[in-house]
Write a protein that holds these residues in place. Sequence first.
Motif, PDB file in Angstrom:
ATOM      1  N   LEU A  81      11.889  -2.573   4.417  1.00  0.00           N
ATOM      2  CA  LEU A  81      13.228  -2.554   5.006  1.00  0.00           C
ATOM      3  C   LEU A  81      14.039  -3.777   4.599  1.00  0.00           C
ATOM      4  O   LEU A  81      15.238  -3.675   4.351  1.00  0.00           O
ATOM      5  N   LYS A  82      13.369  -4.925   4.515  1.00  0.00           N
ATOM      6  CA  LYS A  82      14.057  -6.165   4.120  1.00  0.00           C
ATOM      7  C   LYS A  82      14.744  -6.006   2.767  1.00  0.00           C
ATOM      8  O   LYS A  82      15.847  -6.501   2.554  1.00  0.00           O
ATOM      9  N   PHE A  83      14.075  -5.307   1.839  1.00  0.00           N
ATOM     10  CA  PHE A  83      14.630  -5.132   0.495  1.00  0.00           C
ATOM     11  C   PHE A  83      15.300  -3.768   0.314  1.00  0.00           C
ATOM     12  O   PHE A  83      15.583  -3.362  -0.808  1.00  0.00           O
ATOM     13  N   SER A  84      15.547  -3.085   1.420  1.00  0.00           N
ATOM     14  CA  SER A  84      16.216  -1.770   1.395  1.00  0.00           C
ATOM     15  C   SER A  84      15.517  -0.788   0.475  1.00  0.00           C
ATOM     16  O   SER A  84      16.159  -0.056  -0.278  1.00  0.00           O
ATOM     17  N   ARG A  85      14.198  -0.773   0.553  1.00  0.00           N
ATOM     18  CA  ARG A  85      13.409   0.160  -0.255  1.00  0.00           C
ATOM     19  C   ARG A  85      12.900   1.291   0.622  1.00  0.00           C
ATOM     20  O   ARG A  85      12.343   1.045   1.693  1.00  0.00           O
ATOM     21  N   PRO A  86      13.061   2.515   0.161  1.00  0.00           N
ATOM     22  CA  PRO A  86      12.423   3.610   0.883  1.00  0.00           C
ATOM     23  C   PRO A  86      10.921   3.360   0.931  1.00  0.00           C
ATOM     24  O   PRO A  86      10.359   2.753   0.011  1.00  0.00           O
ATOM     25  N   ILE A  87      10.273   3.834   1.969  1.00  0.00           N
ATOM     26  CA  ILE A  87       8.837   3.644   2.087  1.00  0.00           C
ATOM     27  C   ILE A  87       8.167   4.929   2.551  1.00  0.00           C
ATOM     28  O   ILE A  87       8.667   5.615   3.441  1.00  0.00           O
ATOM     29  N   ILE A  88       7.052   5.223   1.908  1.00  0.00           N
ATOM     30  CA  ILE A  88       6.168   6.305   2.330  1.00  0.00           C
ATOM     31  C   ILE A  88       4.987   5.626   3.009  1.00  0.00           C
ATOM     32  O   ILE A  88       4.316   4.790   2.409  1.00  0.00           O
ATOM     33  N   VAL A  89       4.759   5.955   4.276  1.00  0.00           N
ATOM     34  CA  VAL A  89       3.636   5.348   4.996  1.00  0.00           C
ATOM     35  C   VAL A  89       2.541   6.390   5.234  1.00  0.00           C
ATOM     36  O   VAL A  89       2.815   7.535   5.573  1.00  0.00           O
ATOM     37  N   VAL A  90       1.319   5.931   5.020  1.00  0.00           N
ATOM     38  CA  VAL A  90       0.125   6.725   5.288  1.00  0.00           C
ATOM     39  C   VAL A  90      -0.686   5.910   6.291  1.00  0.00           C
ATOM     40  O   VAL A  90      -1.302   4.910   5.910  1.00  0.00           O
ATOM     41  N   PRO A  91      -0.649   6.280   7.553  1.00  0.00           N
ATOM     42  CA  PRO A  91      -1.350   5.465   8.555  1.00  0.00           C
ATOM     43  C   PRO A  91      -2.865   5.445   8.336  1.00  0.00           C
ATOM     44  O   PRO A  91      -3.470   6.469   8.032  1.00  0.00           O
ATOM     45  N   ARG A  92      -3.435   4.250   8.475  1.00  0.00           N
ATOM     46  CA  ARG A  92      -4.892   4.131   8.499  1.00  0.00           C
ATOM     47  C   ARG A  92      -5.377   4.818   9.768  1.00  0.00           C
ATOM     48  O   ARG A  92      -4.701   4.765  10.798  1.00  0.00           O
ATOM     49  N   ARG A  93      -6.589   5.404   9.685  1.00  0.00           N
ATOM     50  CA  ARG A  93      -7.089   6.140  10.843  1.00  0.00           C
ATOM     51  C   ARG A  93      -8.541   5.780  11.146  1.00  0.00           C
ATOM     52  O   ARG A  93      -9.357   5.639  10.239  1.00  0.00           O
ATOM     53  N   MET A  94      -8.821   5.684  12.415  1.00  0.00           N
ATOM     54  CA  MET A  94     -10.184   5.383  12.854  1.00  0.00           C
ATOM     55  C   MET A  94     -11.164   6.471  12.420  1.00  0.00           C
ATOM     56  O   MET A  94     -12.296   6.164  12.044  1.00  0.00           O
ATOM     57  N   GLU A  95     -10.737   7.717  12.449  1.00  0.00           N
ATOM     58  CA  GLU A  95     -11.651   8.813  12.114  1.00  0.00           C
ATOM     59  C   GLU A  95     -12.190   8.708  10.683  1.00  0.00           C
ATOM     60  O   GLU A  95     -13.250   9.244  10.377  1.00  0.00           O
ATOM     61  N   PHE A  96     -11.466   7.985   9.808  1.00  0.00           N
ATOM     62  CA  PHE A  96     -11.909   7.773   8.431  1.00  0.00           C
ATOM     63  C   PHE A  96     -12.483   6.368   8.234  1.00  0.00           C
ATOM     64  O   PHE A  96     -12.677   5.929   7.112  1.00  0.00           O
ATOM     65  N   LYS A  97     -12.684   5.657   9.349  1.00  0.00           N
ATOM     66  CA  LYS A  97     -13.231   4.285   9.334  1.00  0.00           C
ATOM     67  C   LYS A  97     -12.335   3.327   8.538  1.00  0.00           C
ATOM     68  O   LYS A  97     -12.819   2.432   7.861  1.00  0.00           O
TER      69      LYS A  97
END
Length: 161
Positions: A81-97
């Motif tokens: 956001l600071k550099f006004s870049r679009p971002i695709i987020v993939v949340p880390r998940r406990m189920e995948f350790k």
Amino acid sequence: MIFVTVGAAVEGMEFDRLMNKIDEIAKDMDEEIIAQIGSIKKPPKNVVWFRYKNFHEILEYFRDASFVIGHCGTGTVLNALKFSRPIIVVPRRMEFKEHDMDDHQLELADRLRDMRGVFVVDNIEELKETILKVKELLKKGELEPSFSQERDNLLRFLKDY
């Protein structure tokens, strides 16, 4: 250039799921992908990668990227956001350790879901489609957001969290 980051994950909490998918997708991309891979044991073959760099060097990658792909860590999102870049987020998940405490990245992703320029990928199999969507929006000039308001909204949310 597309910048991919897994953040400062410790050994044992690698984000192989994201990096394996990025490595697979990279073969079909017409844009260079540079990835910060952390402690991942098996480095990708189809992207330029490094494990860690200092904060100022990392910021250069955010600044130079057409967009960012990463875990759903607050630092990663705020820097995009600071550099006004679009971002695709993939949340880390406990189920995948991929996380040992809780699924707070899923909670943050839910909050980010409606923010302009933020794309949440819940199913890793949808990552390529999302990358192509972002590339197309950028090409058409339909994704040149001003993230200052979104960044302020996120900061308010984090303070209240």
